[in-house]
Design an enzyme around this catalytic site. Structure first.
Site, PDB file in Angstrom:
ATOM      1  N   SER A 116       0.825  -1.201   0.000  1.00 14.26           N
ATOM      2  CA  SER A 116       0.000   0.000   0.000  1.00 14.26           C
ATOM      3  C   SER A 116       0.859   1.249   0.000  1.00 14.26           C
ATOM      4  O   SER A 116       1.999   1.237   0.508  1.00 14.26           O
ATOM      5  CB  SER A 116      -0.902  -0.003   1.248  1.00 14.26           C
ATOM      6  OG  SER A 116      -1.537   1.240   1.434  1.00 14.26           O
ATOM      7  N   TYR A 140      -1.079   0.280   9.981  1.00 16.59           N
ATOM      8  CA  TYR A 140      -1.274  -0.458   8.726  1.00 16.59           C
ATOM      9  C   TYR A 140      -0.057  -0.321   7.822  1.00 16.59           C
ATOM     10  O   TYR A 140       0.501  -1.325   7.340  1.00 16.59           O
ATOM     11  CB  TYR A 140      -2.528   0.067   8.031  1.00 16.59           C
ATOM     12  CG  TYR A 140      -2.859  -0.585   6.715  1.00 16.59           C
ATOM     13  CD1 TYR A 140      -3.277  -1.906   6.657  1.00 16.59           C
ATOM     14  CD2 TYR A 140      -2.785   0.133   5.525  1.00 16.59           C
ATOM     15  CE1 TYR A 140      -3.606  -2.497   5.443  1.00 16.59           C
ATOM     16  CE2 TYR A 140      -3.106  -0.450   4.312  1.00 16.59           C
ATOM     17  CZ  TYR A 140      -3.519  -1.767   4.279  1.00 16.59           C
ATOM     18  OH  TYR A 140      -3.844  -2.342   3.064  1.00 16.59           O
ATOM     19  N   LYS A 144       2.774  -3.183   6.717  1.00 15.94           N
ATOM     20  CA  LYS A 144       3.053  -3.449   5.299  1.00 15.94           C
ATOM     21  C   LYS A 144       4.543  -3.332   4.995  1.00 15.94           C
ATOM     22  O   LYS A 144       5.112  -4.184   4.298  1.00 15.94           O
ATOM     23  CB  LYS A 144       2.257  -2.482   4.424  1.00 15.94           C
ATOM     24  CG  LYS A 144       0.765  -2.736   4.371  1.00 15.94           C
ATOM     25  CD  LYS A 144       0.459  -4.022   3.634  1.00 15.94           C
ATOM     26  CE  LYS A 144      -1.030  -4.247   3.460  1.00 15.94           C
ATOM     27  NZ  LYS A 144      -1.331  -5.508   2.763  1.00 15.94           N
TER      28      LYS A 144
END
Length: 314
Positions: A116, A140, A144
């Site tokens: 992402s 998040y 990642k």
């Protein structure tokens, strides 16, 4: 090819599985619940659907004859921020366990990982590229980028044939709102085009980096054809093509496709400071020369994505 999709019950997993089945591949769909076979898919007999907790038993979704794994499972940005433990369990630790299970069962498998642009945080140059240092400002993005390094190392050692794709926000997504800070980007189109109200937490001048579902799937299929040596063995990240749109431009696209009545269903609401800080930290433009040189396709306009969604409702 025999292809596993983790997070196979989600929007991207279902859409990709439909295309793979239509191309007569064998597809295993795995998720924390038993995912369905996509309703519009041909060759449904080529699909297997598995309920599995990858944290508890990653081995259960693997077989020695797997050719490709698309790794899509995860807790999205806002969900990871609100539940620290769950975010790390699902996004980081379950994927590390899947990597280790792959090493034991099907080493060398093609591993296509959905990363992402949330791996980036401020301060940033005007056009971040793969050489820009990741400085995520949310759990998040942190999860990642930690996995990106692990995947690069497994690839360098010849344990997998890895490709890491940093996708823009995918919009317009059908279905229900996701646990993502960017979920409103689909919501302000999806709900009004179906006669429902939607919340908009950003001002008209807010800009976002997005790609359409159609372009996402095209690029995920192109990933099946990439040669292992198309990138250095320890640097497998690619910033994928997208387009930058302001909220004003998004609403204008909604107006042109759905009319003024659809726009009136979009209601303004201030976001929490936590979500605002996360949204403001994300970059809005990228240098995607690497992706284009590898043969990936550039995205259509945001209006095109809105037209695609409206057509899907028919």
């Amino acid at each position: 090819m025999k292809i596993l999709i983790t997070g196979g019950g989600g929007f991207v997993g279902q859409l990709l599985a439909e295309h793979l089945l239509n191309d007569n591949h064998t597809v295993i769909l795995a998720d924390i619940f038993e995912p369905p076979v996509p309703a519009q898919a041909k060759n449904k007999q080529n699909a297997t659907c598995l309920k599995a907790d990858l944290y508890e038993d990653a081995q259960s979704v693997l077989s020695k004859d797997l050719d490709v794994i698309y790794v899509f499972h995860g807790i999205m940005s806002a969900g990871s921020e609100s539940d620290f433990d769950l975010g790390y369990r699902v996004n980081l630790h379950s994927t590390l366990r899947l990597l280790e299970a792959v090493r034991q069962t099907c080493p060398g498998v093609r591993w296509i990982y959905a990363s992402s642009t949330a791996i980036y945080g401020q301060p940033l140059p005007d056009m971040p590229s793969e050489s820009t240092m990741p400085t995520p400002q949310g759990s998040y993005g942190t999860q990642k980028v930690m996995l990106e390094y692990a995947i690069n190392d497994y690839n360098r050692r010849g344990l997998i044939n890895a490709f890491i794709f940093r996708f823009p926000t995918v919009s317009v997504r059908p279905g229900k709102p996701a646990q993502a800070a960017s979920s409103w980007m689909s919501g302000i189109i999806r709900e009004p085009l179906q006669g429902q109200e939607s919340i908009l937490p950003c001002d008209d001048d807010f800009e976002a980096w997005q790609c359409s579902p159609k372009t996402l799937i095209k690029n995920l299929l192109i990933a099946l054809t990439l040669k292992a040596d198309c990138m250095p063995p320890h640097i497998r990240q690619v910033n994928m093509p997208g387009n930058t749109s302001t909220v004003k431009e998004m609403l204008q696209a909604l107006r042109e496709v759905g009319g003024e009545e659809a726009v009136k269903l979009v209601k303004r609401e201030k976001p929490s400071q936590e979500i605002k800080d996360m949204l403001d930290s994300w970059p809005i433009r990228f240098d995607v020369k690497k992706a284009l040189d590898l043969g990936f396709v550039a995205d259509q306009s945001f209006k095109g994505a809105v037209e695609d969604f409206k057509a899907s409702l028919a």
